[in-house]
Design an enzyme around this catalytic site. Structure first.
Site, PDB file in Angstrom:
ATOM      1  N   ARG A 101     -13.367  -1.734   3.695  1.00  0.00           N
ATOM      2  CA  ARG A 101     -13.148  -2.618   2.543  1.00  0.00           C
ATOM      3  C   ARG A 101     -13.774  -3.968   2.838  1.00  0.00           C
ATOM      4  NH1 ARG A 101      -7.235  -3.048  -0.034  1.00  0.00           N
ATOM      5  NH2 ARG A 101      -7.006  -4.478   1.692  1.00  0.00           N
ATOM      6  N   THR A 105     -14.521  -8.928  -1.452  1.00  0.00           N
ATOM      7  CA  THR A 105     -14.394  -8.224  -2.747  1.00  0.00           C
ATOM      8  C   THR A 105     -13.287  -7.170  -2.725  1.00  0.00           C
ATOM      9  OG1 THR A 105     -15.910  -6.459  -2.107  1.00  0.00           O
ATOM     10  CG2 THR A 105     -16.881  -8.439  -3.113  1.00  0.00           C
ATOM     11  N   ASP A 197      -2.160  -3.341   8.773  1.00  0.00           N
ATOM     12  CA  ASP A 197      -3.493  -2.743   8.807  1.00  0.00           C
ATOM     13  C   ASP A 197      -3.448  -1.478   9.662  1.00  0.00           C
ATOM     14  OD1 ASP A 197      -6.218  -2.131   9.698  1.00  0.00           O
ATOM     15  OD2 ASP A 197      -6.742  -3.951   8.593  1.00  0.00           O
ATOM     16  N   ASP A 200      -6.121  -1.129  12.528  1.00  0.00           N
ATOM     17  CA  ASP A 200      -5.856  -2.040  13.653  1.00  0.00           C
ATOM     18  C   ASP A 200      -4.682  -1.551  14.493  1.00  0.00           C
ATOM     19  OD1 ASP A 200      -7.931  -3.700  13.027  1.00  0.00           O
ATOM     20  OD2 ASP A 200      -6.704  -5.219  12.026  1.00  0.00           O
TER      21      ASP A 200
HETATM   22  C1  PRP Z   1      -8.169   0.790   4.968  1.00  0.00           C
HETATM   23  C2  PRP Z   1      -7.537   2.148   4.802  1.00  0.00           C
HETATM   24  C3  PRP Z   1      -8.272   2.704   3.611  1.00  0.00           C
HETATM   25  C4  PRP Z   1      -8.482   1.480   2.758  1.00  0.00           C
HETATM   26  C5  PRP Z   1      -7.459   1.453   1.671  1.00  0.00           C
HETATM   27  O1  PRP Z   1      -9.368   0.879   5.618  1.00  0.00           O
HETATM   28  O2  PRP Z   1      -7.632   2.938   5.948  1.00  0.00           O
HETATM   29  O3  PRP Z   1      -9.499   3.328   3.932  1.00  0.00           O
HETATM   30  O4  PRP Z   1      -8.314   0.342   3.614  1.00  0.00           O
HETATM   31  O5  PRP Z   1      -7.680   0.408   0.784  1.00  0.00           O
HETATM   32  P1  PRP Z   1      -8.119   0.629  -0.721  1.00  0.00           P
HETATM   33  O6  PRP Z   1      -7.259   1.712  -1.271  1.00  0.00           O
HETATM   34  O7  PRP Z   1      -7.866  -0.701  -1.347  1.00  0.00           O
HETATM   35  O8  PRP Z   1      -9.590   0.987  -0.751  1.00  0.00           O
HETATM   36  P2  PRP Z   1     -10.200  -0.429   6.057  1.00  0.00           P
HETATM   37  O9  PRP Z   1     -11.147  -0.808   4.988  1.00  0.00           O
HETATM   38  O10 PRP Z   1      -9.253  -1.483   6.524  1.00  0.00           O
HETATM   39  O11 PRP Z   1     -11.085   0.118   7.232  1.00  0.00           O
HETATM   40  P3  PRP Z   1     -10.673   0.637   8.705  1.00  0.00           P
HETATM   41  O12 PRP Z   1      -9.991   1.973   8.521  1.00  0.00           O
HETATM   42  O13 PRP Z   1     -11.989   0.755   9.379  1.00  0.00           O
HETATM   43  O14 PRP Z   1      -9.762  -0.380   9.335  1.00  0.00           O
HETATM   44  N1  URA Z   2      -5.569  -1.084   4.379  1.00  0.00           N
HETATM   45  C1  URA Z   2      -4.561  -1.099   5.277  1.00  0.00           C
HETATM   46  O1  URA Z   2      -4.754  -0.722   6.448  1.00  0.00           O
HETATM   47  N2  URA Z   2      -3.356  -1.539   4.887  1.00  0.00           N
HETATM   48  C2  URA Z   2      -3.109  -1.941   3.623  1.00  0.00           C
HETATM   49  O2  URA Z   2      -1.970  -2.315   3.318  1.00  0.00           O
HETATM   50  C3  URA Z   2      -4.172  -1.913   2.697  1.00  0.00           C
HETATM   51  C4  URA Z   2      -5.384  -1.487   3.107  1.00  0.00           C
END
Ligand code: PRP
Ligand code: URA
Length: 206
Positions: A101, A105, A197, A200
């Protein structure tokens, strides 16, 4: 269609997953355990094939899952859900969709896609612990459909109501299984109360 799986053992584990005191190690273990329980429910309608086997006592017609199943974790956090699913369905094939994400944005940015070839009408199980705005899930489903996967099940651990609605509007044919539908999103588009997160906490990158 979405289903919030309410099993007490699942809800018990979810309470530890959400807790900010939970260590990265315990968090990873809980993600696996919860994923197993969700997948058990998500696969309840999978087709069975009759096979003739010999028990030590008699011959019988038993039932086996022979359907082609493809597990697709969304990188990164979905990787935390992969190993336990491979244990549950050892014949499954695996594909990867890399999305993050954008910090400003909040829209998904694609950076990696590697999916197995489509054959025999596979069931694709798309796994990501978080369904927040739904943008990442919608983008991942778009990619799966472009590649010819049409029988798609989503397994998400924590979902936001607005994200579920967005995914169901964009892709009314998919089935979503989740352990929780939380209250809302905050200004940063994080799920409230959520668990923070997920990536993380799985990978210790906070
Ligand atoms: C997180 C999560 C989803 C997304 C959800 O990933 O694992 O993929 O956000 O958010 P959304 O429904 O608003 O799209 P992130 O973008 O943090 O990436 P990561 O898994 O690499 O930490
Ligand atoms: N991605 C995450 O890991 N946690 C949230 O709450 C939203 C997006």
């Amino acid at each position: 269609m979405h289903e919030a799986v309410q099993h007490p053992i699942l809800q018990h584990k979810l309470s530890y997953l959400r807790d900010k005191q939970t260590s990265n190690k315990e968090f990873r273990e809980l993600i696996s355990e919860i994923t197993m329980l969700l997948a058990y429910e998500a696969l309840k309608n999978v087709e069975l094939t009759p096979v003739t086997i010999e028990t030590p006592i008699a011959s019988m017609t038993a039932q086996r899952v022979t359907h082609d199943i493809v597990i697709v974790p969304v990188l990164r956090a979905g990787v935390g859900m992969l190993n336990c699913l491979c244990d549950l369905i050892p014949t499954a094939r695996v594909g990867f969709i890399g999305l993050y994400r954008d910090h400003d944005t909040k829209l998904p940015v694609e950076y990696y896609v590697k999916l197995p070839p489509v054959a025999n009408d596979p069931i694709a199980i798309l796994v990501d612990p978080m369904l927040a705005t739904g943008g990442s899930t919608i983008a991942a489903i778009d990619l799966l459909k472009q590649e010819g996967f049409y029988n798609i099940i989503i397994v998400s651990i924590v979902s936001a109501p607005e994200g579920l609605e967005a995914v169901e509007n964009a892709h009314p044919d998919v089935r979503i299984y989740t352990a929780a539908i939380d209250d809302c999103l905050n200004d940063n588009k994080y799920i409230v109360p959520g668990l923070g997160d997920a990536g993380d906490r799985i990978f210790g990158t906070t």
